[in-house]
Design an enzyme around this catalytic site. Sequence first.
Site, PDB file in Angstrom:
ATOM      1  N   GLN A 145     109.205 -70.065 -63.810  1.00 52.81           N
ATOM      2  CA  GLN A 145     110.029 -69.069 -63.139  1.00 52.81           C
ATOM      3  C   GLN A 145     110.124 -67.807 -63.998  1.00 52.81           C
ATOM      4  O   GLN A 145     109.781 -67.829 -65.188  1.00 52.81           O
ATOM      5  CB  GLN A 145     111.413 -69.680 -62.860  1.00 52.81           C
ATOM      6  CG  GLN A 145     112.284 -68.929 -61.897  1.00 52.81           C
ATOM      7  CD  GLN A 145     113.262 -68.008 -62.589  1.00 52.81           C
ATOM      8  OE1 GLN A 145     113.469 -68.089 -63.798  1.00 52.81           O
ATOM      9  NE2 GLN A 145     113.860 -67.116 -61.828  1.00 52.81           N
ATOM     10  N   ASN A 198     112.156 -66.086 -65.694  1.00 49.32           N
ATOM     11  CA  ASN A 198     112.817 -65.941 -66.986  1.00 49.32           C
ATOM     12  C   ASN A 198     112.314 -66.907 -68.055  1.00 49.32           C
ATOM     13  O   ASN A 198     112.856 -66.942 -69.169  1.00 49.32           O
ATOM     14  CB  ASN A 198     114.347 -66.076 -66.835  1.00 49.32           C
ATOM     15  CG  ASN A 198     114.783 -67.492 -66.483  1.00 49.32           C
ATOM     16  OD1 ASN A 198     114.000 -68.427 -66.436  1.00 49.32           O
ATOM     17  ND2 ASN A 198     116.074 -67.654 -66.220  1.00 49.32           N
ATOM     18  N   LYS A 199     111.274 -67.688 -67.737  1.00 55.82           N
ATOM     19  CA  LYS A 199     110.769 -68.650 -68.713  1.00 55.82           C
ATOM     20  C   LYS A 199     109.862 -67.973 -69.749  1.00 55.82           C
ATOM     21  O   LYS A 199     109.448 -66.827 -69.591  1.00 55.82           O
ATOM     22  CB  LYS A 199     110.016 -69.774 -67.998  1.00 55.82           C
ATOM     23  CG  LYS A 199     110.892 -70.577 -67.034  1.00 55.82           C
ATOM     24  CD  LYS A 199     112.117 -71.162 -67.735  1.00 55.82           C
ATOM     25  CE  LYS A 199     112.948 -72.060 -66.826  1.00 55.82           C
ATOM     26  NZ  LYS A 199     113.712 -71.301 -65.817  1.00 55.82           N
ATOM     27  N   ASN A 200     109.524 -68.716 -70.808  1.00 53.90           N
ATOM     28  CA  ASN A 200     108.711 -68.138 -71.892  1.00 53.90           C
ATOM     29  C   ASN A 200     107.373 -67.621 -71.393  1.00 53.90           C
ATOM     30  O   ASN A 200     106.877 -66.597 -71.869  1.00 53.90           O
ATOM     31  CB  ASN A 200     108.493 -69.175 -72.998  1.00 53.90           C
ATOM     32  CG  ASN A 200     109.764 -69.438 -73.781  1.00 53.90           C
ATOM     33  OD1 ASN A 200     110.867 -69.168 -73.297  1.00 53.90           O
ATOM     34  ND2 ASN A 200     109.636 -69.975 -74.980  1.00 53.90           N
ATOM     35  N   ILE A 201     106.747 -68.345 -70.461  1.00 58.42           N
ATOM     36  CA  ILE A 201     105.633 -67.779 -69.702  1.00 58.42           C
ATOM     37  C   ILE A 201     105.954 -67.949 -68.228  1.00 58.42           C
ATOM     38  O   ILE A 201     106.649 -68.895 -67.835  1.00 58.42           O
ATOM     39  CB  ILE A 201     104.267 -68.403 -70.048  1.00 58.42           C
ATOM     40  CG1 ILE A 201     104.109 -69.788 -69.421  1.00 58.42           C
ATOM     41  CG2 ILE A 201     104.011 -68.440 -71.540  1.00 58.42           C
ATOM     42  CD1 ILE A 201     102.680 -70.262 -69.369  1.00 58.42           C
TER      43      ILE A 201
END
Length: 375
Positions: free
Chosen positions: A181, A183-186
């Site tokens: 999603q 806002n995740k790291n990737i």
Amino acid sequence: MTESFLPFTRPTIDEATIAAVADVLRSGWITSGPKVQLFETQLSAYFGGRPVRAFNSGTCTMEIALRIAGIGPGDEVITSPISWVATANVILEVGATPVFADIDPITHNIDLNRLESAITPRTKAIIPVYLAGLPVDMDRLYAIARNHGLRVVEDAAQALGASWRGQRIGAFGDFVSFSFQANKNITTSEGGCLVFSNAEEATLAEKYRLQGVTRTGFDGIEVDVLGGKFNMTDIAATIGLGQFAQIETITTKRQDLARHYFAAFGTDFEMKYGAQLPVADFEHSNWHMFQIVLPDRIKRADFMAQLAALKIGTGCHYPPIHLFKLYRARGFTEGMFPTAERIGRQIVTLPMFNAMTEGDVDRVVNAVKSVLQQE
């Protein structure tokens, strides 16, 4: 110069990835196709060759894992009350009963002592949550699962790039669910993947991913399970490929930002201001988020509003799931999980994203101290 607003998170999409997405759009093949297959291949290699399937969300991966594990009405699944509500909703979605165990006051992950005491003859699975990218004690988790014959669906939504004793999260274990999603790291904009311990369950997941369909030859089609519409598009996979190529750099950058947070807060921060810093774990965590727990003397909404007035964004991750109306209607009440309720009431996520600078971190820390000092 007027300072610009600093959000608590923001994805970084480079020009090469944007160009690659444009190429996919021009190609005419924009739904699931070669880019999804390539993304799955690269993810599989990252996880030591284990089977991986990509989906349109991290939520559906957990639901599908529960279905593959045969979880349904009459079964119980134990999870943490501090997570995005999807973690518990998927248990309801398959007709099972969610059971919560309180969290550890330091790590904010599920307390494994309380988890084990919550196991009953109806318990069939565990969904541990790795809050902010910090895993639980994986050795003990799987020892408990083995001793009680339970399946494990790891909610590793925030944990891509995290590890346990030198092994990547996802490179071992039962079902491991990741989210991509925004806002995740990737990110893939929206999406997720599920890592499997065997090829047979990965094949079954393909059926659940797209209406239960199995295709053979030019025109052969069969449906033998009730599937859904959970496939990832080639557009999303192309974003993921561009992001995933930088996973090591991204993880290192976030660790560096976290180290600077600790240095800027100083060793006397907790004693002086009464707020709790996260566990300074640089062996296992991928530092998806940097969170503090406010002292009870200040209301979180007031704190967040004051930081917003200073043009600094914050987040709330997460309110206790069992206190939502949907779960209160199922018998959950205040006081059942006191640690989760205290942490869920006072936890705040501070800015953490790849484009941040150490100067940004200093700005956040100075603002946090200023607001806490006034209260």
